[in-house]
Design a protein around this motif. Sequence first.
Motif, mmCIF file in Angstrom:
data_model
loop_
_atom_site.group_PDB
_atom_site.id
_atom_site.type_symbol
_atom_site.label_atom_id
_atom_site.label_comp_id
_atom_site.label_asym_id
_atom_site.label_seq_id
_atom_site.Cartn_x
_atom_site.Cartn_y
_atom_site.Cartn_z
ATOM 1 N N ASN A 48 0.822 -1.203 0.000
ATOM 2 C CA ASN A 48 0.000 0.000 0.000
ATOM 3 C C ASN A 48 0.857 1.254 0.000
ATOM 4 N N TYR A 49 0.224 2.384 -0.150
ATOM 5 C CA TYR A 49 0.944 3.595 -0.528
ATOM 6 C C TYR A 49 0.485 4.809 0.276
ATOM 7 N N VAL A 50 1.285 5.861 0.169
ATOM 8 C CA VAL A 50 0.926 7.189 0.658
ATOM 9 C C VAL A 50 0.892 8.103 -0.561
ATOM 10 N N GLY A 51 -0.111 8.959 -0.660
ATOM 11 C CA GLY A 51 -0.174 9.901 -1.776
ATOM 12 C C GLY A 51 -1.493 9.819 -2.529
ATOM 13 N N HIS A 52 -1.503 10.423 -3.707
ATOM 14 C CA HIS A 52 -2.699 10.444 -4.550
ATOM 15 C C HIS A 52 -3.123 9.013 -4.871
ATOM 16 N N GLY B 65 -10.290 17.163 -18.717
ATOM 17 C CA GLY B 65 -10.973 17.834 -17.627
ATOM 18 C C GLY B 65 -12.432 17.449 -17.495
ATOM 19 N N GLY B 66 -13.027 17.864 -16.378
ATOM 20 C CA GLY B 66 -14.458 17.681 -16.168
ATOM 21 C C GLY B 66 -14.928 16.249 -16.208
ATOM 22 N N ASP B 67 -16.061 16.037 -16.856
ATOM 23 C CA ASP B 67 -16.664 14.704 -16.925
ATOM 24 C C ASP B 67 -15.851 13.726 -17.772
ATOM 25 N N HIS B 68 -14.914 14.244 -18.548
ATOM 26 C CA HIS B 68 -14.109 13.377 -19.421
ATOM 27 C C HIS B 68 -12.849 12.869 -18.726
ATOM 28 N N ASN B 69 -12.619 13.340 -17.496
ATOM 29 C CA ASN B 69 -11.398 12.939 -16.784
ATOM 30 C C ASN B 69 -11.483 11.483 -16.341
ATOM 31 N N LEU B 70 -10.386 10.763 -16.541
ATOM 32 C CA LEU B 70 -10.278 9.363 -16.140
ATOM 33 C C LEU B 70 -8.968 9.192 -15.381
ATOM 34 N N GLN B 71 -9.038 8.548 -14.223
ATOM 35 C CA GLN B 71 -7.847 8.275 -13.423
ATOM 36 C C GLN B 71 -7.873 6.819 -12.955
ATOM 37 N N GLU B 72 -6.699 6.189 -12.963
ATOM 38 C CA GLU B 72 -6.597 4.790 -12.573
ATOM 39 C C GLU B 72 -5.288 4.536 -11.823
ATOM 40 N N ARG B 73 -5.297 3.539 -10.969
ATOM 41 C CA ARG B 73 -4.062 3.115 -10.300
ATOM 42 C C ARG B 73 -3.500 1.915 -11.071
ATOM 43 N N LEU B 74 -2.578 2.208 -11.977
ATOM 44 C CA LEU B 74 -1.991 1.179 -12.833
ATOM 45 C C LEU B 74 -0.588 0.770 -12.377
ATOM 46 N N VAL C 55 5.427 2.714 0.242
ATOM 47 C CA VAL C 55 5.396 3.252 -1.123
ATOM 48 C C VAL C 55 4.811 4.662 -1.090
ATOM 49 N N THR C 56 5.392 5.555 -1.882
ATOM 50 C CA THR C 56 4.876 6.915 -2.021
ATOM 51 C C THR C 56 4.564 7.186 -3.487
ATOM 52 N N HIS C 57 3.354 7.677 -3.752
ATOM 53 C CA HIS C 57 3.026 8.165 -5.089
ATOM 54 C C HIS C 57 3.506 9.612 -5.170
ATOM 55 N N LEU C 58 4.518 9.846 -5.981
ATOM 56 C CA LEU C 58 5.131 11.166 -6.052
ATOM 57 C C LEU C 58 4.276 12.118 -6.892
ATOM 58 N N GLU C 59 4.657 13.377 -6.905
ATOM 59 C CA GLU C 59 3.883 14.363 -7.660
ATOM 60 C C GLU C 59 4.058 14.172 -9.160
#
Length: 313
Positions: A179-183, A192-201, A219-223
Amino acid sequence: MSNVLSWNCRGLGSIPAVNALRRVVINEKPQLVFLQETKLHSYEMERVKKRLNFRGMFVVDCVGDGRRRKGGVCLLWREDWDITILSFSTNHIDSIVNAEGGMTWRFTGIYGFPETENKAKTGALLKTLHNRESMPWLCGGDFNLMLWSVEKQGGGDFRFEEAELFREACDHCELYDLNYVGHPFTWTNNQGGDHNLQERLDRFLANSQWQTKFGHSYVTHLEKRRSDHLPILLSIRTKLPQSGKKRNKRLFRFEEMWTREEECGEVIAANWRKGGDAAVNVGRIASDLREWSMAKFGDFAKEMRMLKEQMGK
């Protein structure tokens, strides 16, 4: 403490891209770096290696030329680590790590098949690499797969069949998510907006032998940098043996100012997700909060004492 960096950099063919990677390396000081989608050939990666000041390197060339280039993976390491390459392909580099202090373990860098029709091949690759030896084993990279529906935000429906393939492969290989710390997400479509897609790959996985040996790692998710993937950093920590000399135990105090920082909650949540006995979790949280506070704020208690001494003069 040693660091392992993994990043799908989405091409290192430009000076700004190399500079972005160099900034991450300078800031985080990793001993081992696994890069995916370099879109470079080995002779081109040699220049990047010199720019980053690494001693060792193993490259799997990208496919194609010009703007049609794709893929390419690379493993870089510092002079105090010895790496033995076991096998490689366009989607992985498997190695034995001999780190300083006599620590020996296995590291496999994975670049998962990005095409929807080939997703099952990532799970098959993991199963092929798995063996029954009891060596501590760490895997990391862009798997192009998710384990759980909470690892996706936006876009179409979550593909449960793909997640089941990934979970089944992890179970077969006895690999567990670190597991991780961060976003919470490591990739975005940058819309942007409704078209934004984000995944943890992107993630690190480890077997129980590795976790036992390095139980205080995190684990750290960096910027975000230039890529649409976040760099992820594994900080490897072992529990140091206690010396014969008796030492006074430091009393842990939770500082109110920590609550104003979002990262504080992430440190607590990341440790609690590891499961286990509540008392063990609390002890681990206290240790990690101390380390996070020192990195974030410095030794403010010492600074307060110094200020009081100066005011008393």
